[in-house]
Design a protein around this motif. Structure first.
Motif, PDB file in Angstrom:
ATOM      1  N   PRO A 287       1.951   4.021  -2.144  1.00  8.75           N
ATOM      2  CA  PRO A 287       2.963   2.766  -2.351  1.00  8.75           C
ATOM      3  C   PRO A 287       2.937   2.608  -3.966  1.00  8.75           C
ATOM      4  O   PRO A 287       2.554   3.481  -4.697  1.00  8.75           O
ATOM      5  CB  PRO A 287       2.042   1.490  -1.849  1.00  8.75           C
ATOM      6  N   THR A 288       3.923   1.632  -4.319  1.00  5.65           N
ATOM      7  CA  THR A 288       4.017   1.226  -5.742  1.00  5.65           C
ATOM      8  C   THR A 288       3.400  -0.255  -5.627  1.00  5.65           C
ATOM      9  O   THR A 288       3.352  -1.052  -4.691  1.00  5.65           O
ATOM     10  CB  THR A 288       5.133   1.346  -6.171  1.00  5.65           C
ATOM     11  N   HIS A 289       2.830  -0.621  -6.724  1.00  4.03           N
ATOM     12  CA  HIS A 289       2.404  -1.827  -6.851  1.00  4.03           C
ATOM     13  C   HIS A 289       3.208  -2.565  -8.083  1.00  4.03           C
ATOM     14  O   HIS A 289       3.316  -1.859  -9.173  1.00  4.03           O
ATOM     15  CB  HIS A 289       0.979  -2.126  -7.399  1.00  4.03           C
TER      16      HIS A 289
ATOM     17  N   TYR B 209       0.550  -8.695  -6.609  1.00  6.89           N
ATOM     18  CA  TYR B 209       1.532  -7.496  -6.841  1.00  6.89           C
ATOM     19  C   TYR B 209       2.383  -7.663  -5.216  1.00  6.89           C
ATOM     20  O   TYR B 209       1.896  -8.170  -4.331  1.00  6.89           O
ATOM     21  CB  TYR B 209       1.058  -6.299  -7.080  1.00  6.89           C
TER      22      TYR B 209
ATOM     23  N   ALA C 129       3.924  -5.148  -2.638  1.00  9.21           N
ATOM     24  CA  ALA C 129       3.666  -3.444  -2.425  1.00  9.21           C
ATOM     25  C   ALA C 129       4.095  -3.323  -0.868  1.00  9.21           C
ATOM     26  O   ALA C 129       4.463  -4.202  -0.029  1.00  9.21           O
ATOM     27  CB  ALA C 129       1.967  -3.208  -2.399  1.00  9.21           C
TER      28      ALA C 129
ATOM     29  N   THR D 151       3.662   1.515 -10.663  1.00  8.87           N
ATOM     30  CA  THR D 151       5.104   0.775 -10.291  1.00  8.87           C
ATOM     31  C   THR D 151       6.022   1.882  -9.863  1.00  8.87           C
ATOM     32  O   THR D 151       5.766   3.087 -10.503  1.00  8.87           O
ATOM     33  CB  THR D 151       5.528  -0.006 -11.745  1.00  8.87           C
TER      34      THR D 151
ATOM     35  N   ALA E  55       8.312   0.167  -3.586  1.00  8.55           N
ATOM     36  CA  ALA E  55       8.581  -1.241  -3.293  1.00  8.55           C
ATOM     37  C   ALA E  55      10.116  -1.297  -3.735  1.00  8.55           C
ATOM     38  O   ALA E  55      10.648  -0.743  -4.819  1.00  8.55           O
ATOM     39  CB  ALA E  55       7.840  -2.166  -4.343  1.00  8.55           C
TER      40      ALA E  55
END
Ligand code: C5P
Length: 225
Positions: free
Chosen positions: A17-19, A27, A29, A73, A97
């Motif tokens: 994932p990205t945070h 965050y 996600a 990110t 995200a």
């Protein structure tokens, strides 16, 4: 020098994932274990490729033999992908995200006690796959996207392949009842320019090996013509 069907090739893979920070402790996600992307990295290494794995935060260890770049990110992921180019093949497995907070707070956002809710302004993240697929120069020869859908899986994924400019899309049904998300098994459809290949349910490792075998076959086929 390494041997194998992908010897001499550079394969770039995004995973996890990205945070996107809201404040120092919160965050945004997507749900993603990184299992499928990391398995693809391992399969590409086993096939003799040089592998760069750009990974968001996951609980998995880095696959042995890959150059792993850890990011948080979407913007960091895009930068890391650009920095890793050129690549022969790029496989975008990450669950990026779609939005990030417009201005993440420097301090933890506190509850006011009077029930007032914070307003969270979102901005759209860059689409990493789309950005790389539309590069005028230095575009990887083969770009593979993933499409996680919960309904109309093949129709949505077919449209996504075209809209994003991917060569191939791997579509999977991630509705809750399938247990795909976070699980060890997957059932996917490979969507190319010429049609749809529905593979039987198998482990994520087998999906990875089958995908890498298809990629090797394509590259060898291209080299022969
Ligand atoms: O639009 P959607 O998120 O369903 O598209 C999934 C595909 O696009 C995946 O291959 C994913 O890695 C990629 N993607 C991306 N950057 C984004 C959103 C999705 O690379 N911001």
């Amino acid at each position: 020098s390494s041997s194998g069907s992908l010897a001499g090739r550079h394969v770039l893979i995004t995973s996890g994932p990205t945070h996107e920070p809201i404040d120092p402790v919160r965050y945004i996600a997507n749900r993603s274990s990184g299992k499928q992307g990391h398995a693809i990295a391992a399969a590409a290494i086993a096939a003799g490729a040089r592998v760069t794995l750009v990974s968001g935060p996951v609980a998995l260890g880095a696959p042995a033999g890959a150059t792993t770049v850890q990011v948080q990110t979407a913007e960091e992921m895009l930068n890391a992908v650009r920095a890793a180019l050129p690549a022969d093949v790029a496989i975008f497995c990450a669950a990026v995200a779609d939005w990030r907070a417009a201005s993440p707070a420097d301090e933890k956002i506190k509850k006011t006690g009077d029930g007032e809710k914070p307003q969270l302004e979102l901005v759209e993240n860059p689409d990493i796959l789309k950005t790389i697929a539309h590069m005028k120069t230095g575009r990887p020869n083969l770009i593979v996207g993933f499409a996680a859908e919960t309904e109309n899986v093949i129709a949505f994924a077919t449209r996504k392949r075209r809209n994003k400019g991917a060569d191939w899309t791997v579509a999977n049904d991630v509705s809750t009842h399938t247990g795909v998300m976070g699980g060890d098994r997957n059932r996917v459809h490979l969507i190319t320019e010429t049609g749809v290949d529905s593979w039987p349910e198998m482990s994520k490792r087998e999906v990875a090996e089958t995908l890498i075998a298809r990629i090797s076959a394509l590259l060898h086929d291209k080299a022969r013509r």
